[in-house]
Design a protein around this motif. Structure first.
Motif, PDB file in Angstrom:
ATOM      1  N   VAL A 150       7.808   4.996  -2.620  1.00 53.50           N
ATOM      2  CA  VAL A 150       7.847   4.914  -1.159  1.00 53.50           C
ATOM      3  C   VAL A 150       8.652   3.696  -0.729  1.00 53.50           C
ATOM      4  O   VAL A 150       8.650   2.655  -1.391  1.00 53.50           O
ATOM      5  N   GLY A 151       9.345   3.842   0.391  1.00 55.12           N
ATOM      6  CA  GLY A 151      10.101   2.732   0.959  1.00 55.12           C
ATOM      7  C   GLY A 151       9.229   1.953   1.928  1.00 55.12           C
ATOM      8  O   GLY A 151       8.456   2.538   2.690  1.00 55.12           O
ATOM      9  N   LEU A 152       9.337   0.638   1.895  1.00 47.67           N
ATOM     10  CA  LEU A 152       8.518  -0.218   2.742  1.00 47.67           C
ATOM     11  C   LEU A 152       9.366  -0.959   3.768  1.00 47.67           C
ATOM     12  O   LEU A 152      10.549  -1.210   3.549  1.00 47.67           O
ATOM     13  N   THR A 153       8.743  -1.311   4.883  1.00 48.97           N
ATOM     14  CA  THR A 153       9.407  -2.142   5.877  1.00 48.97           C
ATOM     15  C   THR A 153       9.412  -3.585   5.375  1.00 48.97           C
ATOM     16  O   THR A 153       8.799  -3.913   4.352  1.00 48.97           O
ATOM     17  N   ALA A 154      10.088  -4.461   6.118  1.00 45.97           N
ATOM     18  CA  ALA A 154      10.156  -5.870   5.721  1.00 45.97           C
ATOM     19  C   ALA A 154       8.761  -6.480   5.623  1.00 45.97           C
ATOM     20  O   ALA A 154       8.435  -7.169   4.648  1.00 45.97           O
ATOM     21  N   ILE A 155       7.923  -6.235   6.624  1.00 48.50           N
ATOM     22  CA  ILE A 155       6.586  -6.829   6.626  1.00 48.50           C
ATOM     23  C   ILE A 155       5.706  -6.205   5.551  1.00 48.50           C
ATOM     24  O   ILE A 155       4.972  -6.907   4.844  1.00 48.50           O
ATOM     25  N   GLU A 156       5.769  -4.890   5.386  1.00 48.01           N
ATOM     26  CA  GLU A 156       4.995  -4.239   4.331  1.00 48.01           C
ATOM     27  C   GLU A 156       5.392  -4.779   2.964  1.00 48.01           C
ATOM     28  O   GLU A 156       4.542  -4.979   2.087  1.00 48.01           O
ATOM     29  N   SER A 157       6.691  -5.037   2.791  1.00 43.42           N
ATOM     30  CA  SER A 157       7.179  -5.590   1.525  1.00 43.42           C
ATOM     31  C   SER A 157       6.589  -6.966   1.267  1.00 43.42           C
ATOM     32  O   SER A 157       6.172  -7.287   0.146  1.00 43.42           O
ATOM     33  N   GLN A 158       6.540  -7.789   2.303  1.00 47.75           N
ATOM     34  CA  GLN A 158       6.000  -9.137   2.139  1.00 47.75           C
ATOM     35  C   GLN A 158       4.503  -9.105   1.848  1.00 47.75           C
ATOM     36  O   GLN A 158       3.994  -9.907   1.068  1.00 47.75           O
ATOM     37  N   VAL A 180       4.064 -13.644   5.896  1.00 48.99           N
ATOM     38  CA  VAL A 180       4.785 -12.707   6.760  1.00 48.99           C
ATOM     39  C   VAL A 180       5.518 -13.404   7.898  1.00 48.99           C
ATOM     40  O   VAL A 180       6.685 -13.115   8.168  1.00 48.99           O
ATOM     41  N   TRP A 181       4.825 -14.339   8.583  1.00 49.05           N
ATOM     42  CA  TRP A 181       5.406 -14.954   9.773  1.00 49.05           C
ATOM     43  C   TRP A 181       5.757 -16.426   9.611  1.00 49.05           C
ATOM     44  O   TRP A 181       6.251 -17.049  10.543  1.00 49.05           O
ATOM     45  N   GLY A 182       5.486 -16.990   8.431  1.00 50.87           N
ATOM     46  CA  GLY A 182       5.813 -18.391   8.215  1.00 50.87           C
ATOM     47  C   GLY A 182       4.717 -19.336   8.654  1.00 50.87           C
ATOM     48  O   GLY A 182       4.732 -20.511   8.318  1.00 50.87           O
ATOM     49  N   ASP A 190      -5.116  -9.436  13.776  1.00 52.58           N
ATOM     50  CA  ASP A 190      -4.985  -8.105  14.374  1.00 52.58           C
ATOM     51  C   ASP A 190      -3.651  -7.474  13.986  1.00 52.58           C
ATOM     52  O   ASP A 190      -3.576  -6.273  13.703  1.00 52.58           O
ATOM     53  N   SER A 191      -2.592  -8.274  13.970  1.00 51.68           N
ATOM     54  CA  SER A 191      -1.277  -7.764  13.577  1.00 51.68           C
ATOM     55  C   SER A 191      -1.281  -7.330  12.116  1.00 51.68           C
ATOM     56  O   SER A 191      -0.722  -6.283  11.763  1.00 51.68           O
ATOM     57  N   LEU A 192      -1.916  -8.127  11.267  1.00 49.97           N
ATOM     58  CA  LEU A 192      -2.003  -7.776   9.852  1.00 49.97           C
ATOM     59  C   LEU A 192      -2.709  -6.436   9.669  1.00 49.97           C
ATOM     60  O   LEU A 192      -2.292  -5.614   8.850  1.00 49.97           O
ATOM     61  N   ARG A 193      -3.770  -6.221  10.421  1.00 52.97           N
ATOM     62  CA  ARG A 193      -4.532  -4.975  10.290  1.00 52.97           C
ATOM     63  C   ARG A 193      -3.664  -3.760  10.601  1.00 52.97           C
ATOM     64  O   ARG A 193      -3.773  -2.724   9.943  1.00 52.97           O
ATOM     65  N   ALA A 217     -14.419  -8.534   3.749  1.00 50.12           N
ATOM     66  CA  ALA A 217     -14.681  -8.800   5.162  1.00 50.12           C
ATOM     67  C   ALA A 217     -14.742 -10.291   5.471  1.00 50.12           C
ATOM     68  O   ALA A 217     -15.427 -11.052   4.788  1.00 50.12           O
ATOM     69  N   GLY A 218     -13.993 -10.680   6.488  1.00 49.46           N
ATOM     70  CA  GLY A 218     -13.994 -12.063   6.929  1.00 49.46           C
ATOM     71  C   GLY A 218     -13.143 -12.996   6.095  1.00 49.46           C
ATOM     72  O   GLY A 218     -13.019 -14.183   6.414  1.00 49.46           O
ATOM     73  N   ILE A 219     -12.543 -12.476   5.013  1.00 49.63           N
ATOM     74  CA  ILE A 219     -11.761 -13.345   4.118  1.00 49.63           C
ATOM     75  C   ILE A 219     -10.311 -12.885   4.004  1.00 49.63           C
ATOM     76  O   ILE A 219      -9.384 -13.629   4.304  1.00 49.63           O
ATOM     77  N   GLY A 220     -10.100 -11.627   3.537  1.00 52.29           N
ATOM     78  CA  GLY A 220      -8.729 -11.167   3.369  1.00 52.29           C
ATOM     79  C   GLY A 220      -8.643  -9.866   2.602  1.00 52.29           C
ATOM     80  O   GLY A 220      -9.597  -9.073   2.587  1.00 52.29           O
ATOM     81  N   TYR A 221      -7.518  -9.638   1.936  1.00 58.44           N
ATOM     82  CA  TYR A 221      -7.259  -8.394   1.210  1.00 58.44           C
ATOM     83  C   TYR A 221      -6.943  -8.684  -0.253  1.00 58.44           C
ATOM     84  O   TYR A 221      -6.497  -9.777  -0.607  1.00 58.44           O
ATOM     85  N   PHE A 222      -7.157  -7.658  -1.094  1.00 55.11           N
ATOM     86  CA  PHE A 222      -6.836  -7.798  -2.512  1.00 55.11           C
ATOM     87  C   PHE A 222      -6.539  -6.426  -3.098  1.00 55.11           C
ATOM     88  O   PHE A 222      -6.910  -5.390  -2.526  1.00 55.11           O
ATOM     89  N   LEU A 223      -5.862  -6.415  -4.249  1.00 51.24           N
ATOM     90  CA  LEU A 223      -5.551  -5.170  -4.936  1.00 51.24           C
ATOM     91  C   LEU A 223      -6.674  -4.824  -5.908  1.00 51.24           C
ATOM     92  O   LEU A 223      -7.164  -5.695  -6.636  1.00 51.24           O
ATOM     93  N   ALA A 224      -7.059  -3.551  -5.916  1.00 51.40           N
ATOM     94  CA  ALA A 224      -8.105  -3.101  -6.830  1.00 51.40           C
ATOM     95  C   ALA A 224      -7.622  -3.230  -8.269  1.00 51.40           C
ATOM     96  O   ALA A 224      -6.430  -3.104  -8.555  1.00 51.40           O
ATOM     97  N   LYS A 225      -8.546  -3.484  -9.187  1.00 52.34           N
ATOM     98  CA  LYS A 225      -8.184  -3.583 -10.596  1.00 52.34           C
ATOM     99  C   LYS A 225      -7.711  -2.228 -11.106  1.00 52.34           C
ATOM    100  O   LYS A 225      -8.288  -1.191 -10.760  1.00 52.34           O
ATOM    101  N   PRO A 226      -6.666  -2.214 -11.938  1.00 54.73           N
ATOM    102  CA  PRO A 226      -6.211  -0.948 -12.528  1.00 54.73           C
ATOM    103  C   PRO A 226      -7.327  -0.329 -13.361  1.00 54.73           C
ATOM    104  O   PRO A 226      -8.206  -1.037 -13.876  1.00 54.73           O
ATOM    105  N   ASP A 227      -7.294   0.993 -13.520  1.00 53.12           N
ATOM    106  CA  ASP A 227      -8.333   1.693 -14.278  1.00 53.12           C
ATOM    107  C   ASP A 227      -8.433   1.210 -15.717  1.00 53.12           C
ATOM    108  O   ASP A 227      -9.498   1.212 -16.318  1.00 53.12           O
ATOM    109  N   ASN A 228      -7.280   0.774 -16.266  1.00 48.91           N
ATOM    110  CA  ASN A 228      -7.278   0.353 -17.667  1.00 48.91           C
ATOM    111  C   ASN A 228      -7.470  -1.146 -17.845  1.00 48.91           C
ATOM    112  O   ASN A 228      -7.291  -1.689 -18.922  1.00 48.91           O
ATOM    113  N   ALA A 229      -7.803  -1.843 -16.725  1.00 53.23           N
ATOM    114  CA  ALA A 229      -7.965  -3.299 -16.818  1.00 53.23           C
ATOM    115  C   ALA A 229      -9.322  -3.653 -17.406  1.00 53.23           C
ATOM    116  O   ALA A 229     -10.272  -2.909 -17.284  1.00 53.23           O
TER     117      ALA A 229
END
Length: 229
Positions: A150-158, A180-182, A190-193, A217-229
């Motif tokens: 999939v192709g991402l926008t500039a912000i999605e890429s960051q 994203v914004w420096g 709200d913009s991040l959401r 919640a209340g902290i941020g985002y993270f990537l789920a661990k891969p199935d083989n991790a």
């Protein structure tokens, strides 16, 4: 820096111009209240960034956006009267790099303009990042999830770049806003959401029940661990 403002409210044009001039005195301002004239100026004057209102008297801002995107990748920030997510998402899908809800603070305006101008060289020296089934190429803005690409926008890429660089950890709202914004500013969460929701729509099988980009919640985002991790 040369900025093209396509906006039919002279007071808003004046306010934006003043903010930009105070922060970057050398800024050259080009402006018009008409969409067709804005398209012409974008082609002839080749500005460094375009600030585009969606409500113009002669044509839709979405049409202006699509026509400008047909001949240039100049960063475009759209202006919306209210936080209408339908129009925001439509604008991003038409090729906008970011959005600002009117009225906006001077801090937010300057942060977004600075970040979008920075985008053009942000990933020049960055290498491909991988994590489980995810493989992201910053230069092409292509994210591969298994066999899907999939192709991402500039912000999605960051956003995905920052998450991939912080695997195993929660990327805080503040750190993502700075990526994203420096800088962090009121309203950035709200913009991040909005951008996270759009990003999930591209890569999640069920965006309403995400399995790749998770939230603490209340902290941020993270990537789920891969199935083989």
């Amino acid at each position: 820096m040369r900025v093209l403002i396509i906006e039919d409210d002279p007071e808003i044009v004046k306010a934006i111009s003043l903010s930009l001039k105070i922060r970057w005195p050398e800024t050259q301002i080009l402006s018009t209240h008409l969409g067709h004239k804005g398209i012409e100026l974008a082609k002839v004057e080749v500005p460094d960034i375009i600030i585009l209102d969606l409500g113009l008297p002669d044509m839709s801002g979405f049409d202006v956006l699509e026509k400008v995107r047909a001949f240039t990748s100049i960063p475009i920030i759209i202006l919306t009267v209210k936080a209408d997510e339908v129009n925001i998402v439509r604008g991003l899908e038409c090729g906008a790099d970011d959005y600002i809800v009117k009225p906006c603070s001077q801090l937010e305006l300057l942060a977004r303009v600075k970040a979008r101008v920075r985008d053009r060289s942000h990933f020049d020296q960055q290498s491909i990042l991988s994590y489980g089934a995810l493989r992201f190429d910053p230069l092409t803005r292509l994210l591969q999830i298994g066999d899907k690409e999939v192709g991402l926008t500039a912000i999605e890429s960051q956003i995905i770049y920052h998450l991939l660089r912080n695997t195993g950890h929660v990327a805080t709202y503040s750190s993502l806003a700075e990526e994203v914004w420096g800088e962090d500013y009121p309203g950035s969460i709200d913009s991040l959401r909005v951008h996270i929701r759009r990003l999930r729509g591209k890569i999640e099988a069920n965006p309403g029940n995400p399995k790749i980009i998770l939230n603490r919640a209340g902290i941020g985002y993270f990537l789920a661990k891969p199935d083989n991790a």
